[in-house]
Design an enzyme around this catalytic site. Structure first.
Site, PDB file in Angstrom:
ATOM      1  N   GLU A   1       5.998 -26.571 -45.592  1.00  0.00           N
ATOM      2  CA  GLU A   1       6.987 -26.412 -45.369  1.00  0.00           C
ATOM      3  C   GLU A   1       8.581 -26.622 -46.251  1.00  0.00           C
ATOM      4  O   GLU A   1       8.362 -27.722 -46.512  1.00  0.00           O
ATOM      5  CB  GLU A   1       7.093 -26.735 -43.976  1.00  0.00           C
ATOM      6  CG  GLU A   1       8.298 -27.014 -42.574  1.00  0.00           C
ATOM      7  CD  GLU A   1       8.791 -25.238 -42.813  1.00  0.00           C
ATOM      8  OE1 GLU A   1      10.098 -24.694 -42.831  1.00  0.00           O
ATOM      9  OE2 GLU A   1       7.658 -24.855 -42.333  1.00  0.00           O
TER      10      GLU A   1
ATOM     11  N   CYS B   1       5.554 -12.971 -34.903  1.00  0.00           N
ATOM     12  CA  CYS B   1       6.037 -13.123 -33.708  1.00  0.00           C
ATOM     13  C   CYS B   1       6.931 -11.647 -34.270  1.00  0.00           C
ATOM     14  O   CYS B   1       7.585 -11.767 -33.498  1.00  0.00           O
ATOM     15  CB  CYS B   1       7.004 -14.401 -33.511  1.00  0.00           C
ATOM     16  SG  CYS B   1       8.255 -14.527 -35.284  1.00  0.00           S
TER      17      CYS B   1
ATOM     18  N   ASP C   1       2.082 -18.489 -40.479  1.00  0.00           N
ATOM     19  CA  ASP C   1       2.586 -18.464 -39.319  1.00  0.00           C
ATOM     20  C   ASP C   1       4.459 -18.927 -39.667  1.00  0.00           C
ATOM     21  O   ASP C   1       4.751 -18.957 -39.188  1.00  0.00           O
ATOM     22  CB  ASP C   1       2.405 -19.709 -38.207  1.00  0.00           C
ATOM     23  CG  ASP C   1       3.098 -19.603 -36.830  1.00  0.00           C
ATOM     24  OD1 ASP C   1       3.669 -18.409 -36.477  1.00  0.00           O
ATOM     25  OD2 ASP C   1       3.202 -20.282 -36.202  1.00  0.00           O
TER      26      ASP C   1
ATOM     27  N   CYS D   1      16.650 -11.433 -20.166  1.00  0.00           N
ATOM     28  CA  CYS D   1      15.006 -10.593 -19.555  1.00  0.00           C
ATOM     29  C   CYS D   1      15.339  -9.535 -20.694  1.00  0.00           C
ATOM     30  O   CYS D   1      16.836  -9.097 -19.523  1.00  0.00           O
ATOM     31  CB  CYS D   1      15.016 -11.235 -19.015  1.00  0.00           C
ATOM     32  SG  CYS D   1      14.220 -12.768 -18.590  1.00  0.00           S
TER      33      CYS D   1
END
Length: 460
Positions: free
Chosen positions: A339, A414, A387, A87
């Site tokens: 994919e 992302c 994506d 984190c």
């Protein structure tokens, strides 16, 4: 290295004001316009910093003392926050994190994509931004003769031993501690990546949020796993909801967690979970989003932006195991998913059968090759959904999207930097970025996901 015009040098002690955060959560301050990056500093703060490394265009520093704190600074609840690299933002209030991620997306789209005017909505966060991860991948090592299990210290391969992680689901923590204890009882050694010796490399756990099913994956250096039968019996006895115990063998000297060979030691090959009404079968090596609560938020936004009425043909250009494809198939006439990973397509087909969804078709290959082939067969896409991985879309795919002229493109990203680059290309070739919705998939980290709606501009 030429540093004549650099205003700082290594070991300097300087007072600095922090103006911003980097994508990975470091504070950014400037000395005579020269950027200095400092971990765990926040915008609006001032403090004393020791310069630790100097490059031609920027430097790194260590925070020694804060002279002014941000009102958004909070005490990180995790006891190993300062050592662990998992984190980066626990010291920033959750509201502050959401605002930072919105600002980061807006800034990157303007700087890289030239998209100053596009609407970037406030980041969609979680009601409870803790204990959200349904998957843990924990390295196992040894220290003074005992097994340790934890996460790597930031930018190192030194394992920080730990008992719990504030962003892991409690079941994952329980499994890791239990396996560590059982393995220790049977004298199973941890792995040393420096010497390439030892048995147990990683414990990987997967937990079905909606089903409560558990999978335990033991990643070993070789096929040999001492006391394998007793190990399995003990795990089963102490974890009544375990559905699958798997051994993955990774003999290579590598940072990659999984090897090529996977063997089911007991139970099923997969566990199951739901995102919305769609059920997914998840194997040891399946890609499956680690935050199922926010995944549903993300996919519902993608579905909203797709604007489906039941008459549309949709292409999902990086379909993985079919997660977005199956969501879209609930509202579309037909969905085509492509994919490059054959195992993912195999999983996608199984997931379609599992849910009784027949209006989807999946193909293995590179999107930029398969989609033009579909186009040549007469398939016309009303909506294209992408994506991609962090590197963004291949330019050949962007060219294909432009040539197919769908009404809408829904881009799930992302990585704001590659998103901005790809949006710049599409806006230069007949599409308009209508709106951007950041979604906080990974609270307390620097990562942010986005869903973008693009519409084809109609020429006069």
């Amino acid at each position: 290295m030429a540093t004549e015009n650099v205003p700082v040098k290594k070991n300097d002690m300087i007072d600095i004001m922090f103006e911003d955060l980097t994508h990975d959560g470091a504070g950014v301050g400037k000395i005579a316009g020269f950027p200095v990056f400092v971990q765990r500093a926040l915008p609006g703060e001032t403090g004393t910093v020791k310069i630790t490394k100097v490059k031609k265009n920027y430097a790194f520093g260590r925070l020694l003392e804060l002279t002014k704190e941000s009102p958004d600074r909070v005490e990180a609840p995790c006891p190993i926050f300062k050592q662990c690299g998992g984190c980066q933002l626990q010291h920033l209030s959750y509201d502050g994190q959401l605002k930072h991620k919105q600002k980061h997306v807006r800034d990157v789209l303007a700087r890289i994509g030239g998209l100053q005017e596009v609407t970037v909505h406030p980041t969609l966060g979680m009601n409870d931004p803790w204990r959200y991860r349904n998957k843990a991948q924990v390295p196992i090592g040894e220290e003074e003769g005992g097994l340790i299990a934890g996460f790597y210290a930031e930018r190192t391969h030194r394992i920080i031993d730990m008992n719990e992680c504030a962003i892991q689901h409690e079941e994952n923590d329980r499994v890791v501690q239990l396996v560590k204890k059982i393995a220790k009882n049977y004298g199973i050694g941890g792995y040393d990546d420096k010497t390439h010796k030892g048995t147990l490399r990683h414990v990987v756990t997967r937990y079905g949020y909606q089903t409560g099913e558990l999978m335990v994956v033991l990643v070993t250096k070789g096929k040999e796993l001492p006391n394998k039968k007793n190990l399995v019996q003990d795990i089963r006895a102490q974890l009544p909801n375990v559905k699958s115990i798997v051994q993955n063998i990774n003999p290579k000297r590598t940072n990659v967690i999984f090897g090529e060979k996977t063997e089911v030691l007991w139970g099923e090959e997969v566990i199951h979970d739901y995102i919305g009404d769609i059920q997914f079968a998840i194997s040891a090596r399946s890609f499956y989003q680690v935050n199922p609560v926010q995944t549903e938020v993300l996919y519902n936004k993608a579905l909203e932006y797709a604007g489906l009425t039941g008459k549309e043909t949709v292409i999902d250009a990086y379909c993985g195991i079919g997660t977005i494809s199956l969501f879209l198939a609930q509202k579309a006439m037909r969905v085509y998913g492509v994919e490059i990973v054959p195992e993912a397509i195999s999983d996608a087909k199984k997931n379609a059968r599992l849910n009784g969804i027949g209006n989807v078709e999946f193909a293995v290959g590179e999107a930029e090759k398969v989609i033009p082939w579909w186009h040549a067969q007469g398939i016309r896409a009303d909506v294209i959904v992408v994506d991609p991985p962090r590197k963004g879309c291949d330019e050949a795919l962007l060219e294909t999207i432009v040539s197919m002229k769908p009404e809408r493109v829904v881009y799930v990203s992302c990585n704001p930097a590659t998103l901005a680059r790809d949006l710049k290309y599409l806006t230069a070739h007949g599409f308009e970025a209508k709106e951007v919705q950041p979604v906080d998939m990974f609270p307390h980290t620097g990562h942010v996901e986005c869903v973008v709606l693009m519409s084809r501009m109609v020429s006069n």
